[in-house]
Motif scaffolding. Structure first.
Motif, PDB file in Angstrom:
ATOM      1  N   PRO A  95       0.823  -1.214   0.000  1.00 13.82           N
ATOM      2  CA  PRO A  95       0.000   0.000   0.000  1.00 13.82           C
ATOM      3  C   PRO A  95       0.855   1.261   0.000  1.00 13.82           C
ATOM      4  O   PRO A  95       2.061   1.224   0.273  1.00 13.82           O
ATOM      5  CB  PRO A  95      -0.806  -0.122   1.304  1.00 13.82           C
ATOM      6  CG  PRO A  95      -0.709  -1.557   1.701  1.00 13.82           C
ATOM      7  CD  PRO A  95       0.606  -2.043   1.193  1.00 13.82           C
ATOM      8  N   ARG A 152      -2.533   1.138  -6.768  1.00  8.14           N
ATOM      9  CA  ARG A 152      -2.128   0.853  -5.388  1.00  8.14           C
ATOM     10  C   ARG A 152      -3.269   1.126  -4.412  1.00  8.14           C
ATOM     11  O   ARG A 152      -4.088   2.026  -4.613  1.00  8.14           O
ATOM     12  CB  ARG A 152      -0.931   1.721  -4.987  1.00  8.14           C
ATOM     13  CG  ARG A 152       0.339   1.448  -5.754  1.00  8.14           C
ATOM     14  CD  ARG A 152       0.909   0.075  -5.440  1.00  8.14           C
ATOM     15  NE  ARG A 152       2.237  -0.089  -6.012  1.00  8.14           N
ATOM     16  CZ  ARG A 152       3.372   0.064  -5.342  1.00  8.14           C
ATOM     17  NH1 ARG A 152       3.355   0.367  -4.072  1.00  8.14           N
ATOM     18  NH2 ARG A 152       4.536  -0.098  -5.949  1.00  8.14           N
ATOM     19  N   ARG A 153      -3.271   0.364  -3.336  1.00  7.05           N
ATOM     20  CA  ARG A 153      -4.179   0.641  -2.234  1.00  7.05           C
ATOM     21  C   ARG A 153      -3.651   1.824  -1.437  1.00  7.05           C
ATOM     22  O   ARG A 153      -2.450   1.937  -1.210  1.00  7.05           O
ATOM     23  CB  ARG A 153      -4.293  -0.572  -1.312  1.00  7.05           C
ATOM     24  CG  ARG A 153      -5.206  -0.331  -0.112  1.00  7.05           C
ATOM     25  CD  ARG A 153      -5.304  -1.542   0.780  1.00  7.05           C
ATOM     26  NE  ARG A 153      -6.212  -1.296   1.900  1.00  7.05           N
ATOM     27  CZ  ARG A 153      -6.500  -2.182   2.850  1.00  7.05           C
ATOM     28  NH1 ARG A 153      -5.946  -3.389   2.804  1.00  7.05           N
ATOM     29  NH2 ARG A 153      -7.334  -1.879   3.821  1.00  7.05           N
ATOM     30  N   CYS A 154      -4.548   2.728  -1.015  1.00  9.22           N
ATOM     31  CA  CYS A 154      -4.146   3.923  -0.289  1.00  9.22           C
ATOM     32  C   CYS A 154      -4.591   3.811   1.169  1.00  9.22           C
ATOM     33  O   CYS A 154      -5.746   3.498   1.455  1.00  9.22           O
ATOM     34  CB  CYS A 154      -4.766   5.164  -0.924  1.00  9.22           C
ATOM     35  SG  CYS A 154      -4.228   6.717  -0.188  1.00  9.22           S
ATOM     36  N   GLU A 200      -9.595   6.388   0.018  1.00  9.08           N
ATOM     37  CA  GLU A 200      -9.862   5.809   1.333  1.00  9.08           C
ATOM     38  C   GLU A 200      -8.827   6.264   2.360  1.00  9.08           C
ATOM     39  O   GLU A 200      -7.724   6.662   2.018  1.00  9.08           O
ATOM     40  CB  GLU A 200      -9.859   4.281   1.256  1.00  9.08           C
ATOM     41  CG  GLU A 200     -10.946   3.702   0.378  1.00  9.08           C
ATOM     42  CD  GLU A 200     -10.909   2.189   0.377  1.00  9.08           C
ATOM     43  OE1 GLU A 200      -9.992   1.616   0.998  1.00  9.08           O
ATOM     44  OE2 GLU A 200     -11.793   1.587  -0.253  1.00  9.08           O
ATOM     45  N   LEU A 410      -6.010  -1.668   8.583  1.00 12.17           N
ATOM     46  CA  LEU A 410      -6.184  -2.284   7.267  1.00 12.17           C
ATOM     47  C   LEU A 410      -7.357  -3.230   7.195  1.00 12.17           C
ATOM     48  O   LEU A 410      -7.594  -3.855   6.170  1.00 12.17           O
ATOM     49  CB  LEU A 410      -4.900  -3.024   6.854  1.00 12.17           C
ATOM     50  CG  LEU A 410      -3.655  -2.146   6.715  1.00 12.17           C
ATOM     51  CD1 LEU A 410      -2.464  -3.001   6.294  1.00 12.17           C
ATOM     52  CD2 LEU A 410      -3.886  -1.038   5.702  1.00 12.17           C
TER      53      LEU A 410
END
Length: 411
Positions: A95, A152-154, A200, A410
């Motif tokens: 992330p 990518r996950r934020c 997010e 998470l």
């Protein structure tokens, strides 16, 4: 496989039960890897004060969360004995946090992973609107585009601004070199723009030099210092920050270390605060260009113009005189701070880094001559080592909830 029996309870121990016992160690373990203080599982075990089995379970859980990587088959160093420990590193494809910075000459957005690694940056903008909402909307959209491009996950977003940010409201009290209104609710505006962009995670905002100090302490020239003083001048004005015993000291309401308003030249020019000869107007890029007899141009930032002069025209008598003058003024200010704060390390950023590089002995001599603690042995004065430390520090704000509680953040 049931695992070994616990002699206290007679119950079997499994990786899951070991993890349950070490759940409180997940955050500290992640921070150790994040700051490169635990490069191997053996070091992690020692730093956490847990068993090898618990450390292994903790590392495995952090890897399952996509935060770190465990190298189970590292090559042994030449001449070493025994089984080499598993190596630990942050996950390069893990992330990211959205980091944003606004300064007098523009703004920039970046994605920053664990370890302070800048994963991607958006082209900077050189125009800052007088409406904070327009500026922050643009920088957030630039960050959102980076997230779409990288997939990518934020985990959240952080903003660095050239102003003291009052707590707990998140108000930019004195954006002196921006056209923003004093007291602009930058944290609320930034959070609203982040949510509107569909990003997010929580959103934060803080002073840019505070964030530079945080980044340097965790990943740069301040690593390992207990009491770190950071002083920097970027595009306009001078800021300071203090990390005490590993924590950023922001005072009772976020307004500590306004070092720009220390008087270093009583006969100097008027300052925005109402005084005269403050660091803010005596050692920033505009002050340097003025002292060197150069008319500021519109092509590039004042900071770049100043750094270019020091680098490319060091033999010019006017530039040499201006460099010496600003070093003496900066040294006088640093000496006063050393007397008050007694730091064990000082790091300098922006133009101050260039001044230190130009004549380190002169600056260190001024500080030693004018400070009680400097005379007793000297305080190390180092240049900041991260090129985008305010951006990295802004990301640290967004990463902090994950460092505090990886599972909770998470989930």
């Amino acid at each position: 496989m049931s695992g070994k029996a616990d002699p206290r309870t007679g119950e079997g121990t499994t990786p899951r039960t070991r993890l349950d016992r070490g759940r409180g160690a997940l955050g500290p373990a992640l921070e150790l890897v994040h700051t490169e203080r635990a490069p191997t599982r053996a070091v992690l075990t020692a730093e956490l004060g847990v068993t090898r089995a618990t450390a292994g379970a903790v590392a495995a859980e952090l890897e399952a969360l996509g935060l770190i990587r465990v190298d189970a088959r590292p090559g042994a160093a030449a001449g070493s004995q025994g089984r080499p420990s598993h190596r630990l590193a942050v996950a390069e494809d893990g992330p990211v946090a959205l980091a944003a910075q606004v300064h007098t000459d523009g703004f920039r957005a970046a994605l920053v992973g664990l370890g302070g690694r800048i994963v991607a940056t958006a082209p900077g903008c050189e125009v800052v609107d007088a409406d904070p909402a327009k500026v922050l909307g643009s920088v957030v959209e630039a960050g959102a585009e980076l997230l779409r491009e990288t997939g990518r996950r934020c985990v959240g977003a952080g903003l660095a601004v050239p102003s003291a940010v009052a707590e707990p409201e998140g108000l930019a009290l004195n954006p002196l070199h921006l056209a923003w209104p004093a007291g602009a609710p930058v944290r609320r505006i930034f959070a609203e723009q982040v949510r509107a962009a569909g990003i997010e995670g929580p959103a934060f905002a803080a002073n840019d030099v505070n964030l530079a100090a945080l980044a340097e302490h965790r990943h740069g020239a301040g690593r390992g210092a207990r009491d770190l003083l950071c002083v920097a001048t970027g595009h306009r004005g001078v800021g300071g920050a203090l990390v005490l015993d590993g924590r950023l000291h922001s005072g009772s309401s976020g307004l500590a270390l306004e070092v720009g308003h220390l008087t270093v030249n009583p006969e100097g020019g008027p300052c925005h605060c109402g005084s005269r000869g403050c660091l803010d107007v005596e050692t920033d890029p505009l002050a340097f260009l003025t002292a060197a007899g150069r008319e500021p141009g519109p092509e590039v930032s004042l900071l770049q113009q100043s750094n270019d002069l020091i680098r490319d025209h060091s033999t010019d008598p006017a530039v040499r005189t201006a460099t010496a003058t600003l070093i003496d003024r900066l040294g006088l200010g640093l000496a006063g701070l050393v007397n008050i704060l007694n730091p064990d390390r000082i790091v300098l950023g922006g133009l101050h880094r260039a001044l230190l590089d130009a004549d380190p002995e002169r600056l260190r001599a001024v500080v030693a001559d004018r400070s009680l603690w400097g005379q007793s042995g000297g305080v190390p004065i180092l240049p900041c080592s991260l090129d985008h430390n305010s951006l990295v520090g802004a990301a640290e704000l967004a990463w902090q909830p994950v460092l505090d509680d990886p599972l909770g953040a998470l989930a």
